[in-house]
Motif scaffolding. Structure first.
Motif, PDB file in Angstrom:
ATOM      1  N   LYS A 190       0.815  -1.405   0.217  1.00 52.37           N
ATOM      2  CA  LYS A 190      -0.174   0.445  -0.020  1.00 52.37           C
ATOM      3  C   LYS A 190       0.634   1.313   0.572  1.00 52.37           C
ATOM      4  CE  LYS A 190      -4.156  -1.310   2.073  1.00 52.37           C
ATOM      5  NZ  LYS A 190      -5.295  -1.651   3.358  1.00 52.37           N
ATOM      6  N   GLN A 191       2.636   1.204   0.084  1.00 53.06           N
ATOM      7  CA  GLN A 191       3.802   2.299   0.277  1.00 53.06           C
ATOM      8  C   GLN A 191       2.669   3.163   1.154  1.00 53.06           C
ATOM      9  OE1 GLN A 191       2.803   3.819  -4.078  1.00 53.06           O
ATOM     10  NE2 GLN A 191       3.184   2.582  -5.296  1.00 53.06           N
ATOM     11  N   LYS A 192       2.489   2.324   2.159  1.00 53.38           N
ATOM     12  CA  LYS A 192       2.335   3.291   3.661  1.00 53.38           C
ATOM     13  C   LYS A 192       4.551   3.348   4.458  1.00 53.38           C
ATOM     14  CE  LYS A 192      -2.104   1.783   6.022  1.00 53.38           C
ATOM     15  NZ  LYS A 192      -2.797   1.077   6.601  1.00 53.38           N
ATOM     16  N   LYS A 193       4.202   4.218   4.635  1.00 54.53           N
ATOM     17  CA  LYS A 193       5.511   4.614   5.658  1.00 54.53           C
ATOM     18  C   LYS A 193       5.862   3.832   6.223  1.00 54.53           C
ATOM     19  CE  LYS A 193       8.465   8.657   6.854  1.00 54.53           C
ATOM     20  NZ  LYS A 193       8.712  10.017   7.006  1.00 54.53           N
ATOM     21  N   ILE A 194       7.138   2.887   6.172  1.00 55.42           N
ATOM     22  CA  ILE A 194       7.434   1.904   7.048  1.00 55.42           C
ATOM     23  C   ILE A 194       8.638   2.686   8.399  1.00 55.42           C
ATOM     24  CG2 ILE A 194       7.862   0.053   8.023  1.00 55.42           C
ATOM     25  CD1 ILE A 194       6.761  -1.086   5.507  1.00 55.42           C
ATOM     26  N   ASN A 195       8.530   3.166   9.871  1.00 53.78           N
ATOM     27  CA  ASN A 195       9.120   3.633  10.573  1.00 53.78           C
ATOM     28  C   ASN A 195      10.425   3.023  10.988  1.00 53.78           C
ATOM     29  OD1 ASN A 195       8.232   6.300   9.543  1.00 53.78           O
ATOM     30  ND2 ASN A 195       6.448   6.075  10.863  1.00 53.78           N
ATOM     31  N   SER A 196      10.081   1.517  11.301  1.00 56.14           N
ATOM     32  CA  SER A 196      10.625   0.591  12.126  1.00 56.14           C
ATOM     33  C   SER A 196      10.760  -0.718  11.353  1.00 56.14           C
ATOM     34  CB  SER A 196      10.432   1.075  13.624  1.00 56.14           C
ATOM     35  OG  SER A 196      11.100  -0.369  14.214  1.00 56.14           O
ATOM     36  N   ASP A 197      12.691  -1.032  11.781  1.00 53.69           N
ATOM     37  CA  ASP A 197      12.390  -2.140  10.518  1.00 53.69           C
ATOM     38  C   ASP A 197      12.067  -3.860  11.658  1.00 53.69           C
ATOM     39  OD1 ASP A 197      14.761  -1.899  12.096  1.00 53.69           O
ATOM     40  OD2 ASP A 197      15.884  -3.351  11.275  1.00 53.69           O
ATOM     41  N   SER A 198      11.425  -2.692  13.096  1.00 54.37           N
ATOM     42  CA  SER A 198      11.685  -3.974  14.354  1.00 54.37           C
ATOM     43  C   SER A 198      10.411  -5.270  14.089  1.00 54.37           C
ATOM     44  CB  SER A 198      11.575  -3.554  15.897  1.00 54.37           C
ATOM     45  OG  SER A 198      10.076  -2.675  15.737  1.00 54.37           O
ATOM     46  N   ALA A 199       9.963  -4.923  13.162  1.00 53.26           N
ATOM     47  CA  ALA A 199       8.387  -6.033  13.243  1.00 53.26           C
ATOM     48  C   ALA A 199       8.755  -7.011  12.160  1.00 53.26           C
ATOM     49  CB  ALA A 199       6.960  -5.451  12.547  1.00 53.26           C
ATOM     50  N   ILE A 200       9.876  -6.145  11.741  1.00 54.77           N
ATOM     51  CA  ILE A 200      10.136  -7.128  10.844  1.00 54.77           C
ATOM     52  C   ILE A 200      11.411  -7.803  11.362  1.00 54.77           C
ATOM     53  CG2 ILE A 200      11.522  -6.187   8.707  1.00 54.77           C
ATOM     54  CD1 ILE A 200       8.690  -8.599   7.474  1.00 54.77           C
ATOM     55  N   THR A 201      11.883  -7.703  11.576  1.00 57.21           N
ATOM     56  CA  THR A 201      13.429  -8.738  12.330  1.00 57.21           C
ATOM     57  C   THR A 201      13.173  -9.836  13.225  1.00 57.21           C
ATOM     58  OG1 THR A 201      14.778  -6.342  12.768  1.00 57.21           O
ATOM     59  CG2 THR A 201      14.943  -7.648  13.926  1.00 57.21           C
ATOM     60  N   TYR A 202      11.824  -9.230  13.611  1.00 59.05           N
ATOM     61  CA  TYR A 202      11.518 -10.203  14.605  1.00 59.05           C
ATOM     62  C   TYR A 202      11.126 -11.469  14.118  1.00 59.05           C
ATOM     63  CZ  TYR A 202       8.105 -12.536  17.778  1.00 59.05           C
ATOM     64  OH  TYR A 202       7.013 -13.701  18.774  1.00 59.05           O
ATOM     65  N   CYS A 203      10.020 -10.983  13.597  1.00 53.44           N
ATOM     66  CA  CYS A 203       9.845 -12.607  11.594  1.00 53.44           C
ATOM     67  C   CYS A 203      10.996 -12.997  11.473  1.00 53.44           C
ATOM     68  CB  CYS A 203       9.226 -11.947  10.547  1.00 53.44           C
ATOM     69  SG  CYS A 203       7.798 -10.965  11.156  1.00 53.44           S
ATOM     70  N   ILE A 204      12.350 -12.384  11.156  1.00 52.65           N
ATOM     71  CA  ILE A 204      13.623 -12.510  10.525  1.00 52.65           C
ATOM     72  C   ILE A 204      13.943 -13.894  12.178  1.00 52.65           C
ATOM     73  CG2 ILE A 204      15.792 -12.296   9.777  1.00 52.65           C
ATOM     74  CD1 ILE A 204      14.166  -9.718   8.552  1.00 52.65           C
ATOM     75  N   ASP A 205      13.851 -13.724  12.598  1.00 47.53           N
ATOM     76  CA  ASP A 205      14.248 -14.474  13.971  1.00 47.53           C
ATOM     77  C   ASP A 205      14.128 -15.128  14.089  1.00 47.53           C
ATOM     78  OD1 ASP A 205      16.559 -11.909  14.548  1.00 47.53           O
ATOM     79  OD2 ASP A 205      15.640 -10.891  16.148  1.00 47.53           O
ATOM     80  N   TYR A 206      12.899 -14.660  14.197  1.00 48.46           N
ATOM     81  CA  TYR A 206      11.624 -16.497  14.885  1.00 48.46           C
ATOM     82  C   TYR A 206      11.961 -16.827  13.375  1.00 48.46           C
ATOM     83  CZ  TYR A 206       7.483 -19.234  15.657  1.00 48.46           C
ATOM     84  OH  TYR A 206       6.875 -20.436  14.921  1.00 48.46           O
ATOM     85  N   TYR A 207      11.360 -16.831  12.690  1.00 47.80           N
ATOM     86  CA  TYR A 207      11.919 -17.534  11.632  1.00 47.80           C
ATOM     87  C   TYR A 207      13.405 -18.750  10.661  1.00 47.80           C
ATOM     88  CZ  TYR A 207       6.799 -16.333  10.257  1.00 47.80           C
ATOM     89  OH  TYR A 207       5.661 -16.457  10.199  1.00 47.80           O
ATOM     90  N   THR A 208      14.318 -17.746  11.185  1.00 47.30           N
ATOM     91  CA  THR A 208      16.152 -18.593  11.430  1.00 47.30           C
ATOM     92  C   THR A 208      15.791 -19.837  12.480  1.00 47.30           C
ATOM     93  OG1 THR A 208      17.083 -16.639  10.759  1.00 47.30           O
ATOM     94  CG2 THR A 208      18.713 -18.134  11.555  1.00 47.30           C
ATOM     95  N   LYS A 209      15.229 -19.394  13.518  1.00 43.47           N
ATOM     96  CA  LYS A 209      15.406 -20.733  14.550  1.00 43.47           C
ATOM     97  C   LYS A 209      14.443 -21.517  13.901  1.00 43.47           C
ATOM     98  CE  LYS A 209      15.616 -16.923  18.399  1.00 43.47           C
ATOM     99  NZ  LYS A 209      14.687 -16.575  19.441  1.00 43.47           N
ATOM    100  N   THR A 210      13.096 -21.722  13.404  1.00 43.09           N
ATOM    101  CA  THR A 210      12.497 -22.739  13.882  1.00 43.09           C
ATOM    102  C   THR A 210      12.370 -22.945  11.827  1.00 43.09           C
ATOM    103  OG1 THR A 210      10.572 -21.232  12.598  1.00 43.09           O
ATOM    104  CG2 THR A 210      10.463 -22.040  14.387  1.00 43.09           C
ATOM    105  N   TYR A 211      13.353 -22.225  10.480  1.00 39.19           N
ATOM    106  CA  TYR A 211      13.345 -22.719   9.258  1.00 39.19           C
ATOM    107  C   TYR A 211      12.356 -23.323   8.524  1.00 39.19           C
ATOM    108  CZ  TYR A 211      16.182 -22.711   5.637  1.00 39.19           C
ATOM    109  OH  TYR A 211      17.085 -22.145   3.956  1.00 39.19           O
ATOM    110  N   ASP A 212      11.335 -21.920   8.644  1.00 35.02           N
ATOM    111  CA  ASP A 212      10.347 -21.611   7.289  1.00 35.02           C
ATOM    112  C   ASP A 212      11.251 -21.030   6.625  1.00 35.02           C
ATOM    113  OD1 ASP A 212       8.309 -21.257   6.142  1.00 35.02           O
ATOM    114  OD2 ASP A 212       6.721 -21.574   7.475  1.00 35.02           O
ATOM    115  N   ALA A 213      11.557 -21.904   5.685  1.00 33.40           N
ATOM    116  CA  ALA A 213      12.310 -21.095   4.648  1.00 33.40           C
ATOM    117  C   ALA A 213      11.765 -19.938   3.853  1.00 33.40           C
ATOM    118  CB  ALA A 213      12.886 -22.304   3.598  1.00 33.40           C
ATOM    119  N   ARG A 214      10.725 -20.715   3.484  1.00 32.28           N
ATOM    120  CA  ARG A 214       9.629 -19.606   2.236  1.00 32.28           C
ATOM    121  C   ARG A 214       9.384 -18.258   3.510  1.00 32.28           C
ATOM    122  NH1 ARG A 214       4.210 -17.568   1.777  1.00 32.28           N
ATOM    123  NH2 ARG A 214       3.865 -16.520  -0.251  1.00 32.28           N
ATOM    124  N   LYS A 215       8.745 -18.009   4.128  1.00 31.77           N
ATOM    125  CA  LYS A 215       8.573 -17.116   5.312  1.00 31.77           C
ATOM    126  C   LYS A 215      10.081 -16.482   5.646  1.00 31.77           C
ATOM    127  CE  LYS A 215       3.826 -18.936   7.268  1.00 31.77           C
ATOM    128  NZ  LYS A 215       4.092 -20.259   6.727  1.00 31.77           N
TER     129      LYS A 215
END
Length: 522
Positions: A77-102
């Protein structure tokens, strides 16, 4: 006390069941949103995600999934995203569980966010990691998204060849999944790259291909299509080009389009009008465009002997060129990509080496097993030969005893010699015949013309292969006939029902009779 413990246990179990059911329902909704996004149903997906009550999200799995989908919707939607903390949380979680697609998707969106923050090196590293993770998945939608970012990064860094390669990959995906929107969008991007490289014939081809699907263009994409078409027509049909530039500006006051229109006026000797539009284009962020606009301004001012103004513009051009060169050194996307691609190739080579090593180890083990089995069978065969030799030695000792005995006559000794010789010859003939019959069976023959001596010879030869088995058969009272013994031996040799039936010249159903005879005799 026991009653209270039972009540607590039941209460705890009920709470756990409720949480599991709630989590399952939330996960199902999130998966639906994910599928809608893959189908380009952005508004429906956003509405469904908005209706999810975040207080019902109880697990890390659902939290990561929700944050990933929310980031994806905000990005699209081209909204302005001011922080990358939410997506960093996703990366940390999916790195541990290794869901490759997500994980690849999370890296992709964090890359885009960091690029918007101006952290270009980090952005390209994350996008290349996403590309490497996504490669084995063969997920066309995921790869299209990743290639979109990589094509954009390279285009903005003036790596036209790399940008073109990624867009060609996108075009292949769009054709493969028959997505007209993706195809139209990509054709427009390829055309823009060719225009930037002054490949007018190629640009014209791709613009015409895109124009066929003009109904699938978004409003912003149409603006860029008109601007690109104007660039192609600028030299040959200046009036039509001006109309297209103006049409694009009516829908989007983009400073780049102001600059392109200013260049158009300057080439057509409308200097004052060109300067007016150059002023409107001065806010453009693309340094290469800005330099080209300023160079046209400088030339115009120099021609009008406005030395002071021309000198000021020249200083700005030098400063911008220095900034562009410095930026290219700092954000050498091409070098970073090359380094990451080489690292990926080394990683794949190591994987192949490990596979090859594993194959060699397995092959070595198989060879060792085969040699061991061969050695054991050879030892067994030697033992059988030794038994025959021992029998011969016993007979020889008896002969010697007879020779030494004064009670036996020379005639008895002679007869015994003949008997031993006959026994030896008979045994040799028996074994030779047994070997012949054994090889017949091995080669797919049958016992149709066999007689009892043939079966006996076969069993004597097989005794050399497995003496203990043959002795067990001979000791069993129920195995009374040679054919029954042959049947049991073929079963012991591991032959299939079909092959046993063929060897004994009977039907497979008749084999049941053999089995029952053995059982009944027991």
């Amino acid at each position: 006390m026991r009653l209270q413990t039972k009540v607590n246990s039941i209460l705890l179990l009920s709470i756990c069941t409720l949480l599991v059911n709630c989590s399952s329902e939330i996960n199902h909704k999130l998966e639906t949103v994910d599928k809608l996004l893959d189908q380009d149903s952005l508004q429906v997906a956003a509405s469904l995600l908005q209706n999810i009550n975040t207080s019902e999200i109880k697990t890390s799995k659902d939290s990561a999934y929700y944050l990933l989908l929310k980031t994806e919707i905000d990005w699209q939607k081209q909204k302005k995203i001011n922080s990358d903390s939410a997506i960093t949380y996703c990366i940390d979680y999916y790195t541990k569980t290794y869901d490759a697609r997500k994980l690849a998707l999370s890296l992709h969106y964090k890359s885009g966010i960091l690029y918007e923050f101006g952290r270009i090196k980090e952005a390209i590293i994350l996008e290349k990691k996403a590309e490497q993770i996504a490669k084995p998945l063969h997920d066309d939608i995921l790869n299209f998204k990743i290639y979109t970012n990589l094509g954009y990064y390279n285009d903005k860094n003036y790596n036209s060849n790399e940008a073109l390669q990624y867009n060609q990959k996108k075009l292949q995906i769009a054709n493969r999944i028959n997505n007209i929107t993706y195809k139209t969008y990509t054709l427009g991007e390829i055309a823009a790259i060719h225009i930037g490289e002054n490949n007018k014939d190629s640009a014209k081809y791709y613009i015409m291909e895109a124009y066929r699907n003009i109904n699938f263009f978004t409003h912003d994409d149409l603006v860029y299509l008109w601007a690109n078409m104007a660039l192609l027509l600028d030299d040959t049909y200046p009036n039509e080009a001006e109309q297209l530039y103006q049409k694009a500006l009516q829908n989007n006051k983009n400073p780049i389009i102001y600059g392109l229109l200013a260049n158009h006026y300057y080439k057509n000797h409308q200097g004052e009008k060109a300067m007016l539009y150059f002023e409107k284009a001065k806010s453009v962020t693309d340094l290469r465009f800005k330099i080209s606009f300023l160079e046209a301004q400088h030339q115009y001012l120099s021609e009008r002997n406005k030395e002071h103004e021309a000198h000021e513009v020249a200083k700005r051009i030098i400063a911008l060129k220095d900034s562009l060169e410095q930026k290219n050194k700092q954000d050498s996307i091409k070098e970073i990509q090359g380094m990451l691609d080489q690292e990926y190739m080394r990683h794949e080579a190591r994987k192949e080496e490990h596979l090859l090593l594993s194959f060699c180890v397995i092959l070595t083990l198989l060879i060792v097993i085969v040699i061991t089995v061969h050695f054991i069978r050879r030892q067994h065969y030697k033992q059988q030969i030794k038994l025959h030799k021992d029998e011969m030695l016993v007979n020889k000792k008896e002969i010697e005893q007879l020779q030494d005995s004064s009670e036996k006559s020379a005639k008895d000794i002679k007869l015994l010699h003949k008997e031993v010789e006959m026994l030896r010859n008979k045994q040799s003939q028996l074994l030779a015949k047994g070997k012949q019959r054994y090889e017949e069976i091995q080669q797919g023959g049958n016992t149709l013309l066999w007689r009892k001596p043939d079966f006996t010879a076969f069993m004597e030869y097989y005794r050399m292969q497995d003496a203990s088995f043959v002795e067990q058969l001979e000791n069993k009272v129920e195995i009374s006939s040679p054919r029954l013994m042959m049947f049991k031996t073929l079963v012991h040799m591991g032959y299939s029902k079909e092959r046993i039936a063929k060897a004994l010249c009977v039907s497979e159903d008749s084999l049941r009779t053999y089995k029952s005879r053995v059982k009944n005799n027991k």
